[in-house]
Design a protein around this motif. Structure first.
Motif, PDB file in Angstrom:
ATOM      1  N   GLY A  50      87.407  98.897  21.811  1.00 39.53           N
ATOM      2  CA  GLY A  50      86.206  99.443  20.371  1.00 39.53           C
ATOM      3  C   GLY A  50      86.460  98.209  19.677  1.00 39.53           C
ATOM      4  O   GLY A  50      87.076  98.123  17.861  1.00 39.53           O
ATOM      5  N   VAL A  51      86.905  96.938  20.283  1.00 37.39           N
ATOM      6  CA  VAL A  51      87.013  95.965  18.976  1.00 37.39           C
ATOM      7  C   VAL A  51      88.069  96.182  18.216  1.00 37.39           C
ATOM      8  O   VAL A  51      87.923  96.075  17.000  1.00 37.39           O
ATOM      9  N   VAL A  52      89.189  96.376  18.593  1.00 33.98           N
ATOM     10  CA  VAL A  52      90.353  96.703  18.242  1.00 33.98           C
ATOM     11  C   VAL A  52      90.867  95.365  17.870  1.00 33.98           C
ATOM     12  O   VAL A  52      91.482  94.774  18.746  1.00 33.98           O
ATOM     13  N   LEU A  53      91.014  94.879  16.181  1.00 35.39           N
ATOM     14  CA  LEU A  53      92.118  93.734  15.883  1.00 35.39           C
ATOM     15  C   LEU A  53      93.565  93.986  15.709  1.00 35.39           C
ATOM     16  O   LEU A  53      94.049  94.860  15.357  1.00 35.39           O
ATOM     17  N   THR A  91      82.496 105.943  20.058  1.00 28.74           N
ATOM     18  CA  THR A  91      83.191 104.586  19.241  1.00 28.74           C
ATOM     19  C   THR A  91      81.700 103.804  19.724  1.00 28.74           C
ATOM     20  O   THR A  91      81.463 103.598  21.316  1.00 28.74           O
ATOM     21  N   ILE A  92      81.381 102.772  19.344  1.00 31.75           N
ATOM     22  CA  ILE A  92      79.801 101.804  19.852  1.00 31.75           C
ATOM     23  C   ILE A  92      80.704 101.085  19.605  1.00 31.75           C
ATOM     24  O   ILE A  92      80.924 100.544  18.456  1.00 31.75           O
ATOM     25  N   ARG A  93      80.114  99.720  20.119  1.00 34.65           N
ATOM     26  CA  ARG A  93      80.619  98.402  19.988  1.00 34.65           C
ATOM     27  C   ARG A  93      78.880  97.396  19.302  1.00 34.65           C
ATOM     28  O   ARG A  93      77.852  97.868  20.841  1.00 34.65           O
ATOM     29  N   VAL A 143      66.983  99.573  19.650  1.00 40.35           N
ATOM     30  CA  VAL A 143      68.282  98.689  19.573  1.00 40.35           C
ATOM     31  C   VAL A 143      69.261  99.350  20.650  1.00 40.35           C
ATOM     32  O   VAL A 143      69.251 100.052  20.723  1.00 40.35           O
ATOM     33  N   LEU A 144      69.625  97.918  21.446  1.00 39.64           N
ATOM     34  CA  LEU A 144      70.571  98.180  22.549  1.00 39.64           C
ATOM     35  C   LEU A 144      71.713  98.394  21.810  1.00 39.64           C
ATOM     36  O   LEU A 144      72.651  96.690  21.493  1.00 39.64           O
ATOM     37  N   ALA A 145      72.808  98.848  22.340  1.00 41.34           N
ATOM     38  CA  ALA A 145      74.407  99.029  21.982  1.00 41.34           C
ATOM     39  C   ALA A 145      75.215  99.062  22.921  1.00 41.34           C
ATOM     40  O   ALA A 145      74.383 100.082  24.486  1.00 41.34           O
ATOM     41  N   LYS A 146      76.663  98.962  22.920  1.00 35.56           N
ATOM     42  CA  LYS A 146      77.492 100.090  24.255  1.00 35.56           C
ATOM     43  C   LYS A 146      78.121 100.823  23.248  1.00 35.56           C
ATOM     44  O   LYS A 146      78.786 101.144  22.965  1.00 35.56           O
ATOM     45  N   ASP A 147      78.447 102.095  24.082  1.00 36.82           N
ATOM     46  CA  ASP A 147      79.261 103.235  23.955  1.00 36.82           C
ATOM     47  C   ASP A 147      80.737 103.316  24.778  1.00 36.82           C
ATOM     48  O   ASP A 147      80.849 102.087  24.930  1.00 36.82           O
ATOM     49  N   THR A 148      81.666 103.209  24.035  1.00 43.19           N
ATOM     50  CA  THR A 148      83.829 103.406  24.416  1.00 43.19           C
ATOM     51  C   THR A 148      84.014 104.274  24.290  1.00 43.19           C
ATOM     52  O   THR A 148      84.544 104.669  22.441  1.00 43.19           O
ATOM     53  N   VAL A 166      82.486 100.498  16.341  1.00 47.50           N
ATOM     54  CA  VAL A 166      81.749 101.351  14.739  1.00 47.50           C
ATOM     55  C   VAL A 166      82.395 102.720  15.323  1.00 47.50           C
ATOM     56  O   VAL A 166      82.379 102.961  16.338  1.00 47.50           O
ATOM     57  N   ASP A 167      83.198 103.751  15.031  1.00 50.34           N
ATOM     58  CA  ASP A 167      83.751 104.934  14.715  1.00 50.34           C
ATOM     59  C   ASP A 167      83.278 105.860  14.178  1.00 50.34           C
ATOM     60  O   ASP A 167      82.658 105.694  13.160  1.00 50.34           O
TER      61      ASP A 167
END
Length: 404
Positions: free
Chosen positions: A204-207, A377-379, A368-373, A347-348
């Motif tokens: 989930g793009v975890v920094l 959460t979406i990325r 708009v095309l995006a992907k969940d995880t 994005v949570d």
């Protein structure tokens, strides 16, 4: 009646009928693309906010990359590594320079790069560090995603990726991501490497916590352990720097690269390291029929040259701030957390509103095309050629979905 004329429903049905169900794609069927935009079989356009999991950092059909592919297709496409071709040295030399390393080992997919890194680290451990034969150990982080081979899923903490694929490959120790003390405590006399994503993409793009990556670098140096950075998703301009490690001035011993390296045209991956690491390999010990093929090298060399200008890193940094500001403005209005580094956002969504899958389906309906995880959460990872107006458009569609 209009629905009866659409091509998408039958194309989706055929895909479901004749393919293994190892993916759960959105019900959209793409037929063409350019830049940051996709067009489906019914002529509907979508803004691409996934970019092939960062494989399309330079957008769809970037003219420089397409030109290189066309020119190479008319000359030479494959020789195998039994011979040297005229595109090979330029690619390896220029990628090594971009990475600040001595040597490059080209492969094809990201998983192959990770497998290569694991093999090189083990061989380095036995030949250079002199660890106990057959006992080399590599430390990894929970929440990791490095690919889906049997060895890699052996140290995954994602049940979907791991369950029912055993017996599992030994030689890995999992520690919490971001916990430097736990990582240092896990190192023993047979530890040969620490393998990490500088930013965890699939999670989930975890920094990483501030100071974590420099701490990993220090510990690895102090304990004579290789630091392997999996920059397959995070590298090559995605985060506003050439590599995500650059944000904290960290230089790993080994870079694992892929995805964007192929320019969205061909699969290209690589391992980059200095001669005292990659130099442990000898002829016959590792290889790939297609790795470093002429077509791949011709495209990937142009990718490296695009990155060498710094233009795409600057675009990612500048537009990423615009993306951050727009998304953070939605906190409290359906978003509970936002993590952004360059043009890469996790994005949570408030789970009481919808799941990530539902959000992506509603974004698809709005073009708009995006992907969940992982649940809600979406990325968002648009191509680096996206414009500021297109960023604003994407954020506006997220806001509209949250508003219902």
């Amino acid at each position: 009646m209009i629905e009866d004329m659409l091509r998408t429903p039958s194309a989706v049905r055929d895909a479901e009928r004749y393919t293994a169900h190892n993916y759960h794609p959105l019900p959209v069927v793409i037929s063409s693309a350019e830049g940051a935009w996709l067009t489906d079989v019914d002529g509907r356009r979508y803004l691409d906010c996934l970019a092939g999991y960062s494989a399309l950092n330079f957008g769809h059909r970037h003219p420089t990359l397409v030109r290189a592919a066309h020119e190479q297709l008319d000359r030479l496409t494959l020789t195998s590594r039994a011979f040297i071709h005229d595109q090979f040295a330029d690619f390896c030399r220029e990628l090594a320079a971009l990475c600040g390393k001595d040597l490059v080992l080209p492969m094809n997919t990201g998983a192959e790069a990770v497998e290569t890194g694991i093999k090189v680290a083990r061989k380095w451990g036995y030949q250079v560090k002199k660890v106990t034969p057959g006992q080399a150990n590599i430390i990894v982080a929970d929440g990791n995603f490095h690919g889906r081979t049997t060895t890699i899923v052996s140290f995954s903490t994602d049940d979907d990726a791991r369950a029912d694929f055993g017996p599992y490959t030994p030689g890995f120790t999992v520690v919490p991501y971001g916990d430097l003390a736990a990582l240092e405590a896990a190192i023993d006399e047979n530890t040969v490497a620490v393998l990490l994503e500088p930013i965890q993409g699939e999670q989930g793009v975890v920094l990483p916590p501030e100071g974590y990556l420099p701490g990993v670098r220090r510990v690895c140096t102090d304990r004579n352990v290789l630091f392997i950075a999996d920059e397959i998703q995070s590298g090559l301009g995605r985060t506003g720097r050439t590599f995500a490690c650059d944000h904290e001035g960290v230089v790993p011993d080994m870079y694992l690269l892929g995805k964007a390296l192929g320019g969205g045209i061909v699969p290209v991956s690589a391992v980059a390291a200095d001669a005292d690491v990659l130099g442990v390999l000898r002829p016959g010990q590792h290889g790939s029929t297609f790795g470093g093929n002429p077509l791949a090298c011709a495209v990937a060399t142009e990718v490296v040259r695009l990155l060498a200008t710094g233009e795409f890193q600057r675009r990612s940094a500048e537009l990423g701030e615009r993306l951050r500001a727009g998304l953070e403005g939605l906190l409290g209005s359906g978003l509970v957390a936002v993590r952004v580094r360059g043009l890469w956002a996790g994005v949570d969504i408030d789970p009481a509103l919808m799941t990530g899958r539902q959000a992506c389906e509603r974004l698809m309906d709005r073009g708009v095309l995006a992907k969940d995880t992982h649940g809600s959460t979406i990325r968002l990872a648009p191509p680096l050629v996206i414009t500021s107006d297109e960023i604003d458009h994407a954020v506006a569609q997220v806001a509209a979905v949250l508003a219902g």
